[in-house]
Design a protein around this motif. Structure first.
Motif, PDB file in Angstrom:
ATOM      1  N   ALA A   1      38.242 139.486-105.745  1.00 16.20           N
ATOM      2  CA  ALA A   1      38.573 138.956-107.073  1.00 16.20           C
ATOM      3  C   ALA A   1      37.383 138.270-107.733  1.00 16.20           C
ATOM      4  N   ASP A   2      36.262 138.189-107.025  1.00 17.31           N
ATOM      5  CA  ASP A   2      35.051 137.545-107.539  1.00 17.31           C
ATOM      6  C   ASP A   2      34.087 138.620-108.042  1.00 17.31           C
ATOM      7  N   PRO A   3      33.851 138.702-109.339  1.00 19.69           N
ATOM      8  CA  PRO A   3      32.969 139.753-109.891  1.00 19.69           C
ATOM      9  C   PRO A   3      31.559 139.711-109.325  1.00 19.69           C
ATOM     10  N   SER A   4      31.127 138.545-108.828  1.00 15.80           N
ATOM     11  CA  SER A   4      29.765 138.429-108.311  1.00 15.80           C
ATOM     12  C   SER A   4      29.663 138.791-106.828  1.00 15.80           C
ATOM     13  N   ALA A   5      30.793 138.944-106.141  1.00  8.19           N
ATOM     14  CA  ALA A   5      30.781 139.246-104.708  1.00  8.19           C
ATOM     15  C   ALA A   5      30.330 140.684-104.468  1.00  8.19           C
ATOM     16  N   GLN A   6      29.475 140.853-103.462  1.00  5.26           N
ATOM     17  CA  GLN A   6      28.971 142.180-103.104  1.00  5.26           C
ATOM     18  C   GLN A   6      29.728 142.720-101.895  1.00  5.26           C
ATOM     19  N   PRO A   7      30.230 143.950-101.965  1.00  4.46           N
ATOM     20  CA  PRO A   7      30.941 144.508-100.806  1.00  4.46           C
ATOM     21  C   PRO A   7      30.007 144.704 -99.626  1.00  4.46           C
ATOM     22  N   TYR A   8      30.546 144.503 -98.437  1.00  2.00           N
ATOM     23  CA  TYR A   8      29.758 144.695 -97.218  1.00  2.00           C
ATOM     24  C   TYR A   8      29.748 146.168 -96.811  1.00  2.00           C
ATOM     25  N   ILE A   9      30.874 146.833 -97.014  1.00  2.49           N
ATOM     26  CA  ILE A   9      30.989 148.272 -96.749  1.00  2.49           C
ATOM     27  C   ILE A   9      31.345 148.943 -98.065  1.00  2.49           C
ATOM     28  N   HIS A  10      30.593 149.982 -98.407  1.00  2.00           N
ATOM     29  CA  HIS A  10      30.822 150.673 -99.674  1.00  2.00           C
ATOM     30  C   HIS A  10      30.820 152.175 -99.429  1.00  2.00           C
ATOM     31  N   LEU A  11      31.944 152.818 -99.701  1.00  2.00           N
ATOM     32  CA  LEU A  11      32.045 154.273 -99.610  1.00  2.00           C
ATOM     33  C   LEU A  11      32.031 154.837-101.016  1.00  2.00           C
ATOM     34  N   GLU A  12      31.114 155.767-101.268  1.00  2.00           N
ATOM     35  CA  GLU A  12      30.954 156.345-102.598  1.00  2.00           C
ATOM     36  C   GLU A  12      31.247 157.842-102.560  1.00  2.00           C
ATOM     37  N   GLY A  13      32.383 158.248-103.095  1.00  2.00           N
ATOM     38  CA  GLY A  13      32.723 159.669-103.197  1.00  2.00           C
ATOM     39  C   GLY A  13      32.655 160.415-101.885  1.00  2.00           C
ATOM     40  N   VAL A  14      33.138 159.809-100.808  1.00  2.00           N
ATOM     41  CA  VAL A  14      33.016 160.408 -99.476  1.00  2.00           C
ATOM     42  C   VAL A  14      34.043 161.525 -99.283  1.00  2.00           C
ATOM     43  N   THR A  15      33.552 162.676 -98.852  1.00  2.00           N
ATOM     44  CA  THR A  15      34.395 163.825 -98.523  1.00  2.00           C
ATOM     45  C   THR A  15      34.046 164.299 -97.114  1.00  2.00           C
ATOM     46  N   LYS A  16      35.076 164.677 -96.359  1.00  2.00           N
ATOM     47  CA  LYS A  16      34.861 165.250 -95.035  1.00  2.00           C
ATOM     48  C   LYS A  16      35.713 166.500 -94.892  1.00  2.00           C
ATOM     49  N   ARG A  17      35.022 167.629 -94.654  1.00  2.00           N
ATOM     50  CA  ARG A  17      35.711 168.900 -94.472  1.00  2.00           C
ATOM     51  C   ARG A  17      35.530 169.399 -93.044  1.00  2.00           C
ATOM     52  N   PHE A  18      36.597 169.983 -92.517  1.00  2.00           N
ATOM     53  CA  PHE A  18      36.530 170.696 -91.239  1.00  2.00           C
ATOM     54  C   PHE A  18      36.910 172.140 -91.545  1.00  2.00           C
ATOM     55  N   GLY A  19      35.904 172.986 -91.771  1.00  2.00           N
ATOM     56  CA  GLY A  19      36.173 174.351 -92.207  1.00  2.00           C
ATOM     57  C   GLY A  19      36.793 174.339 -93.589  1.00  2.00           C
ATOM     58  N   ASP A  20      37.979 174.946 -93.716  1.00  2.00           N
ATOM     59  CA  ASP A  20      38.679 175.012 -95.006  1.00  2.00           C
ATOM     60  C   ASP A  20      39.539 173.774 -95.257  1.00  2.00           C
ATOM     61  N   PHE A  21      39.656 172.916 -94.237  1.00  2.00           N
ATOM     62  CA  PHE A  21      40.532 171.750 -94.366  1.00  2.00           C
ATOM     63  C   PHE A  21      39.738 170.525 -94.823  1.00  2.00           C
ATOM     64  N   THR A  22      40.232 169.857 -95.867  1.00  2.00           N
ATOM     65  CA  THR A  22      39.604 168.636 -96.359  1.00  2.00           C
ATOM     66  C   THR A  22      40.371 167.444 -95.829  1.00  2.00           C
ATOM     67  N   ALA A  23      39.757 166.714 -94.887  1.00  2.00           N
ATOM     68  CA  ALA A  23      40.422 165.565 -94.262  1.00  2.00           C
ATOM     69  C   ALA A  23      40.316 164.322 -95.128  1.00  2.00           C
ATOM     70  N   VAL A  24      39.159 164.138 -95.771  1.00  2.00           N
ATOM     71  CA  VAL A  24      38.927 163.014 -96.683  1.00  2.00           C
ATOM     72  C   VAL A  24      38.374 163.602 -97.967  1.00  2.00           C
ATOM     73  N   ASP A  25      38.980 163.225 -99.099  1.00  2.00           N
ATOM     74  CA  ASP A  25      38.694 163.911-100.357  1.00  2.00           C
ATOM     75  C   ASP A  25      38.150 162.959-101.424  1.00  2.00           C
ATOM     76  N   THR A  26      36.823 162.992-101.616  1.00  2.00           N
ATOM     77  CA  THR A  26      36.150 162.244-102.694  1.00  2.00           C
ATOM     78  C   THR A  26      36.654 160.802-102.764  1.00  2.00           C
ATOM     79  N   LEU A  27      36.530 160.115-101.651  1.00  2.00           N
ATOM     80  CA  LEU A  27      37.111 158.781-101.510  1.00  2.00           C
ATOM     81  C   LEU A  27      36.066 157.698-101.753  1.00  2.00           C
ATOM     82  N   SER A  28      36.420 156.723-102.566  1.00  2.90           N
ATOM     83  CA  SER A  28      35.563 155.561-102.808  1.00  2.90           C
ATOM     84  C   SER A  28      36.336 154.301-102.442  1.00  2.90           C
ATOM     85  N   LEU A  29      35.637 153.363-101.796  1.00  2.72           N
ATOM     86  CA  LEU A  29      36.315 152.185-101.268  1.00  2.72           C
ATOM     87  C   LEU A  29      35.300 151.081-101.034  1.00  2.72           C
ATOM     88  N   THR A  30      35.704 149.825-101.241  1.00  2.00           N
ATOM     89  CA  THR A  30      34.843 148.689-100.948  1.00  2.00           C
ATOM     90  C   THR A  30      35.568 147.735-100.011  1.00  2.00           C
TER      91      THR A  30
END
Length: 377
Positions: free
Chosen positions: A15-44
Motif C-alpha cells: 500500500a506504500d507507493p514508495s516501497a520496492q518489491p523484493y520479488i518481481h515477476l514480469e510477464g513470466v510464461t512457462k511452456r512444456f511443449g504445447d501446454f502453457t503452465a504459466v501464462d504471461t504472469l506478473s506479480l510483486t
C-alpha cells in the motif's frame, strides 16, 4: 513487545507507493511443449511478506514456485529478486531455499545430519555447522530427536526437520510447496501458527503454495488466487473473502451463494432482477451499469434463516433441504420454491436445541442489501 497480530495488521508495504518489491515477476510464461503452465504472469512480493499462491491442482502454482527457486527456467519474461535478474542463475547460487512437498529427507541420515547436509556442501567449518544445527534444532523444538532417523519421527516432526534444513542456510526467501499437506487437521492448524511466528521472528520472506483456502487465509499477508496459469486476484485474505473480483475467486475461496440477474433502478434503489420474480436490493453495483447482466455473491454467514418472515431487504421462502451440524455452527441448505438451493450458516452460540429447524420445515432466508458483492465476470 509488539504482538504478532498487531504486527501483521500494520504490515502492508504493497500500500506504500514508495516501497520496492523484493520479488518481481514480469510477464513470466512457462511452456512444456504445447501446454502453457504459466501464462504471461506478473506479480510483486515484498520483503518479509508471507505470500500464498492459492489454486487447484494444475493451475501453475508449483511451476511458478520452481521458477522462483531456479529448478525451472521461464520460457519468456523475467524474474527479479532484490533487483537482480535470475535468468540462468542456478538454484544453489540464489538467496532462496525450497522446502519440497515430500520433505525429501535422507532416510539413512540422522535429523542433525539432514539439517547439516547443505552446510557441508557449502564448505562451512565443522564448528560453525555444529552451532548452526544446534540453533535450528532449538528453533523447531527437536533437540531431543537429533540422533533419530526420519522413519523414527512423526509426520509433524519430519516436517520440522525439512523446515530446519531449509532455514539452516539462512536464505532470504523460503519457498514452501504444500508444506502442511501430510499433516492431520489438528496438527496442521497448530503448525500454521508456528510457521507464522517463525517467519516473523526470522524476518524472512515466505512464499507458500497451497490448495487449502483455510491455510492460505490463516497464514498469508496476501494471497494470489491462480487458475490456468494466471493470477486472477491478489489481495489480503479479508479482501479476497469479502471483496472477490470474479465469480471464480468468490466460489473458490469459501462457500458462496450466487444469484444471476439484470441490474436495474427500482424507484431510486438499485436492484438485481433474477428473472424468477425476485428482485434483490443492493447498496453497491460494483461498477456495473443498469441493464447489465451481473451476479450477486452472498456468503452463507450473511444469510439468516428463520421460521417467520423477517423484516429484511431481501427475503425468500423455501424448505429446509439439508442440514450439516458442525458443532460451532449449523449449515442449512434451503430449497427455494423455484428450485434453487441457498446456503445459510448459523453460529451455535447457545446450547439450546428446542424448536430447531429440521428437514422439510418451511423457512425463510434473508440478507441485507449490503450483504453481498456484485460481480461483472
Amino acid at each position: 513487545m509488539t504482538s504478532l497480530g498487531s504486527t501483521r495488521r500494520s504490515f502492508a508495504p504493497w500500500a506504500d507507493p514508495s516501497a520496492q518489491p523484493y520479488i518481481h515477476l514480469e510477464g513470466v510464461t512457462k511452456r512444456f511443449g504445447d501446454f502453457t503452465a504459466v501464462d504471461t504472469l506478473s506479480l510483486t512480493i515484498y520483503e518479509r511478506e508471507f505470500f500464498a499462491l492459492l489454486g487447484a491442482s494444475g493451475c501453475g502454482k508449483t511451476t511458478l514456485l520452481r521458477m522462483l527457486g531456479g529448478f525451472e527456467q521461464p520460457s519468456s519474461g523475467r524474474i527479479l529478486l532484490d533487483g537482480q535478474d535470475m535468468q540462468g542463475i542456478p538454484p544453489y547460487r540464489r538467496p532462496v531455499n525450497m522446502m519440497f512437498q515430500s520433505y525429501a529427507l535422507f532416510p539413512h541420515m540422522s535429523v542433525e545430519a539432514n539439517i547439516a547436509f547443505g552446510l557441508k556442501q557449502d564448505g562451512m567449518a565443522k564448528a560453525q555447522i555444529a552451532e548452526r544445527v544446534a540453533q535450528m534444532l532449538k528453533l523447531v523444538k527437536l533437540e531431543r530427536f537429533a540422533k533419530r532417523k526420519p522413519q523414527q519421527l512423526s509426520g509433524g516432526q519430519r516436517q520440522r526437520v525439512a523446515l530446519a534444513r531449509s532455514l539452516a542456510k539462512r536464505p532470504k526467501v523460503l519457498l514452501l510447496d504444500e508444506p502442511l499437506g501430510a499433516l492431520d487437521k489438528k496438527l496442521r492448524e497448530e503448525t500454521q501458527f508456528e510457521l507464522m511466528d517463525l517467519q516473523h521472528d526470522l524476518g524472512l520472506t515466505f512464499v507458500v503454495v497451497t490448495h487449502d483456502q483455510e491455510e492460505a487465509m490463516t497464514m498469508a499477508d496476501r494471497i494470489a488466487v491462480m487458475d490456468r496459469g494466471q493470477v486472477l486476484q491478489v489481495a489480503t485474505p479479508a479482501e479476497i473473502y469479502e471483496a472477490p473480483t470474479s465469480r471464480f475467486v468468490a466460489d473458490f475461496v469459501g462457500s458462496i451463494n450466487m444469484f444471476e440477474g439484470t441490474l436495474h433502478d427500482d424507484g431510486g434503489r438499485l436492484a438485481i432482477n433474477d428473472g424468477n420474480g425476485s428482485a434483490f436490493r443492493i447498496e453497491d453495483a460494483g461498477g456495473a451499469a443498469v441493464g447489465e447482466t451481473v451476479w450477486l455473491a452472498v456468503r452463507p454467514e450473511k444469510v439468516r434463516v428463520s421460521r417467520a418472515r423477517p423484516e429484511a431487504d431481501n427475503a425468500l421462502e423455501g424448505e429446509i433441504w439439508d442440514i450439516a451440524y458442525l458443532g460451532d455452527m449449523t449449515v442449512y441448505n434451503v430449497k427455494l420454491d423455484d428450485g434453487r438451493i441457498v446456503k445459510a450458516s448459523t453460529v451455535n452460540s447457545t446450547r439450546r436445541l428446542d424448536d430447531a429447524l429440521t428437514w422439510h420445515d418451511r423457512a425463510w432466508i434473508a440478507f441485507a442489501a449490503d450483504a453481498g458483492v456484485v460481480l461483472k465476470r
